[in-house]
Design a protein around this motif. Structure first.
Motif, PDB file in Angstrom:
ATOM      1  N   VAL A  23       0.841  -1.190   0.000  1.00 30.48           N
ATOM      2  CA  VAL A  23       0.000   0.000   0.000  1.00 30.48           C
ATOM      3  C   VAL A  23       0.881   1.247   0.000  1.00 30.48           C
ATOM      4  CG1 VAL A  23      -1.706   1.328   1.302  1.00 30.48           C
ATOM      5  CG2 VAL A  23      -1.928  -1.157   1.138  1.00 30.48           C
ATOM      6  N   ALA A  24       1.931   1.240   0.809  1.00 33.03           N
ATOM      7  CA  ALA A  24       2.859   2.372   0.846  1.00 33.03           C
ATOM      8  C   ALA A  24       3.511   2.579  -0.515  1.00 33.03           C
ATOM      9  CB  ALA A  24       3.923   2.151   1.922  1.00 33.03           C
ATOM     10  N   ASP A  25       3.863   1.485  -1.201  1.00 36.13           N
ATOM     11  CA  ASP A  25       4.455   1.598  -2.534  1.00 36.13           C
ATOM     12  C   ASP A  25       3.507   2.319  -3.488  1.00 36.13           C
ATOM     13  OD1 ASP A  25       6.760   0.293  -1.774  1.00 36.13           O
ATOM     14  OD2 ASP A  25       6.153  -1.656  -2.583  1.00 36.13           O
ATOM     15  N   ILE A  26       2.230   1.941  -3.438  1.00 33.25           N
ATOM     16  CA  ILE A  26       1.240   2.551  -4.327  1.00 33.25           C
ATOM     17  C   ILE A  26       1.069   4.033  -4.011  1.00 33.25           C
ATOM     18  CG2 ILE A  26      -1.243   2.644  -4.830  1.00 33.25           C
ATOM     19  CD1 ILE A  26      -1.237  -0.437  -4.629  1.00 33.25           C
ATOM     20  N   LEU A  27       0.929   4.361  -2.739  1.00 32.28           N
ATOM     21  CA  LEU A  27       0.734   5.762  -2.371  1.00 32.28           C
ATOM     22  C   LEU A  27       1.964   6.605  -2.683  1.00 32.28           C
ATOM     23  CD1 LEU A  27      -1.184   5.365   1.009  1.00 32.28           C
ATOM     24  CD2 LEU A  27      -2.124   5.915  -1.238  1.00 32.28           C
ATOM     25  N   ARG A  28       3.152   6.028  -2.463  1.00 36.24           N
ATOM     26  CA  ARG A  28       4.392   6.738  -2.800  1.00 36.24           C
ATOM     27  C   ARG A  28       4.431   7.044  -4.295  1.00 36.24           C
ATOM     28  NH1 ARG A  28       7.577   3.036  -2.040  1.00 36.24           N
ATOM     29  NH2 ARG A  28       7.858   3.259   0.228  1.00 36.24           N
ATOM     30  N   GLU A  29       4.057   6.054  -5.090  1.00 38.37           N
ATOM     31  CA  GLU A  29       4.059   6.226  -6.538  1.00 38.37           C
ATOM     32  C   GLU A  29       3.068   7.304  -6.953  1.00 38.37           C
ATOM     33  OE1 GLU A  29       2.626   3.477 -10.239  1.00 38.37           O
ATOM     34  OE2 GLU A  29       3.979   2.550  -8.787  1.00 38.37           O
ATOM     35  N   ARG A  30       1.902   7.306  -6.330  1.00 42.87           N
ATOM     36  CA  ARG A  30       0.894   8.304  -6.665  1.00 42.87           C
ATOM     37  C   ARG A  30       1.320   9.709  -6.225  1.00 42.87           C
ATOM     38  NH1 ARG A  30      -1.972   6.788 -10.903  1.00 42.87           N
ATOM     39  NH2 ARG A  30      -2.957   4.753 -10.623  1.00 42.87           N
ATOM     40  N   ILE A  31       2.005   9.789  -5.113  1.00 42.30           N
ATOM     41  CA  ILE A  31       2.553  11.081  -4.693  1.00 42.30           C
ATOM     42  C   ILE A  31       3.566  11.568  -5.726  1.00 42.30           C
ATOM     43  CG2 ILE A  31       4.046  12.219  -2.988  1.00 42.30           C
ATOM     44  CD1 ILE A  31       2.656  10.480  -0.838  1.00 42.30           C
ATOM     45  N   ALA A  32       4.435  10.643  -6.180  1.00 43.52           N
ATOM     46  CA  ALA A  32       5.455  10.996  -7.167  1.00 43.52           C
ATOM     47  C   ALA A  32       4.839  11.411  -8.493  1.00 43.52           C
ATOM     48  CB  ALA A  32       6.412   9.825  -7.379  1.00 43.52           C
ATOM     49  N   GLU A  33       3.631  10.942  -8.776  1.00 42.35           N
ATOM     50  CA  GLU A  33       2.952  11.305 -10.018  1.00 42.35           C
ATOM     51  C   GLU A  33       2.124  12.581  -9.881  1.00 42.35           C
ATOM     52  OE1 GLU A  33       2.439   6.752 -11.790  1.00 42.35           O
ATOM     53  OE2 GLU A  33       0.763   7.746 -10.786  1.00 42.35           O
ATOM     54  N   GLY A  34       2.105  13.141  -8.668  1.00 42.74           N
ATOM     55  CA  GLY A  34       1.412  14.401  -8.475  1.00 42.74           C
ATOM     56  C   GLY A  34      -0.070  14.292  -8.173  1.00 42.74           C
ATOM     57  N   PHE A  35      -0.559  13.082  -7.832  1.00 40.66           N
ATOM     58  CA  PHE A  35      -1.978  12.915  -7.541  1.00 40.66           C
ATOM     59  C   PHE A  35      -2.376  13.553  -6.211  1.00 40.66           C
ATOM     60  CE2 PHE A  35      -1.720   9.964 -10.959  1.00 40.66           C
ATOM     61  CZ  PHE A  35      -3.007   9.802 -11.442  1.00 40.66           C
ATOM     62  N   PHE A  36      -1.439  13.617  -5.289  1.00 37.97           N
ATOM     63  CA  PHE A  36      -1.710  14.229  -3.986  1.00 37.97           C
ATOM     64  C   PHE A  36      -0.819  15.472  -3.840  1.00 37.97           C
ATOM     65  CE2 PHE A  36      -2.528   9.657  -3.386  1.00 37.97           C
ATOM     66  CZ  PHE A  36      -3.864   9.708  -3.003  1.00 37.97           C
ATOM     67  N   THR A  37      -1.369  16.515  -3.251  1.00 39.43           N
ATOM     68  CA  THR A  37      -0.646  17.781  -3.175  1.00 39.43           C
ATOM     69  C   THR A  37      -0.236  18.104  -1.739  1.00 39.43           C
ATOM     70  OG1 THR A  37      -2.750  18.974  -2.977  1.00 39.43           O
ATOM     71  CG2 THR A  37      -1.831  18.713  -5.193  1.00 39.43           C
ATOM     72  N   PRO A  38       0.811  18.894  -1.565  1.00 39.57           N
ATOM     73  CA  PRO A  38       1.273  19.252  -0.225  1.00 39.57           C
ATOM     74  C   PRO A  38       0.168  19.896   0.603  1.00 39.57           C
ATOM     75  CG  PRO A  38       2.888  19.897  -1.853  1.00 39.57           C
ATOM     76  CD  PRO A  38       1.666  19.476  -2.611  1.00 39.57           C
ATOM     77  N   GLY A  39       0.055  19.442   1.850  1.00 41.75           N
ATOM     78  CA  GLY A  39      -0.953  19.988   2.742  1.00 41.75           C
ATOM     79  C   GLY A  39      -2.304  19.319   2.633  1.00 41.75           C
TER      80      GLY A  39
END
Length: 228
Positions: A23-39
């Motif tokens: 799950v962490a791998d998936i979320l990390r990848e999605r963060i790296a792709e810009g799906f989630f934004t700071p804050g």
């Protein structure tokens, strides 16, 4: 919601042996792709439902990503995507110079092929004006570059660094002006590696990273209250 839809597609990657690490791998990848934004606050309910995982599994994944400095927990408020600082930018680029600077002297045919694939991905995104995807292709280019070191530990470290770096990109008001100039510079770097001009490649990479860091630091300065 784009994020939930994307995570629902990721669900099949978990299979029956779902673990917090996956799950962490998936979320990390999605963060790296810009799906989630700071804050941004991450919803346990929405993400857990999209991935089909228990609350305990998701919380453990959040904990792992907090250790990687990608998420932060705020008491009685939940889990949020971390907001980075200009000091974080300098530190990230300090580490990148070490990892990527060593990699340019270890070019392999497989490594160069991976770099060319990332270039092609970036070109397609540029033609379609998908600037967030141009940024993603650029991160994959540098992940492939670091991979030429031949070290799984460095691969894992670089993956974490680049996910953090994606959070920094959000400070740029116009991603086209930031990502656009580095597309041809990536091509120039590959051309030098293909020609075996490793000294020049190393010098160009250092200038490249200096320029990117300076642009981001300047953007942080503008974003601060009272900034120019």
């Amino acid at each position: 919601m784009e994020q939930v839809t994307a995570l629902e597609h990721d669900r099949e990657r978990l299979g029956r042996s779902s673990t917090a690490e996956k799950v962490a791998d998936i979320l990390r990848e999605r963060i790296a792709e810009g799906f989630f934004t700071p804050g941004e606050r991450l919803s346990e309910m929405e993400i857990g439902k999209a991935l089909g995982v228990s609350r305990n599994t998701l919380r453990e994944a959040f904990r792992l990503l907090s250790h990687e400095r990608l998420l932060t927990h705020r008491l009685n408020r939940g889990v949020f995507v971390r907001v980075l600082s200009a000091e974080d930018v300098s530190d990230l680029y300090r580490v990148r110079r070490v990892i990527e600077g060593a990699a340019v002297r270890r070019a392999t045919p497989e490594g160069l092929a991976a770099l060319r694939d990332a270039l092609a991905e970036g070109d397609r995104a540029v033609r379609e004006s998908r600037w967030r995807d141009v940024g993603t292709a650029n991160l994959r280019f540098h992940q492939a570059l670091a991979k030429m070191n031949g070290s799984k530990r460095l691969d894992d470290l670089m993956r974490q660094l680049l996910a953090e770096l994606r959070l920094v990109f959000h400070v740029m008001i116009d991603p086209r002006l930031f990502h656009g100039p580095f597309v041809p510079r990536n091509k120039d770097l590959v051309a030098l590696l293909e020609a075996g001009e490793y000294d020049r490649a190393e010098r160009e990479l250092e200038i490249y990273l200096d320029d990117a860091e300076a642009m981001l630091i300047e953007a942080f300065g503008r974003a601060r209250p009272g900034g120019a």
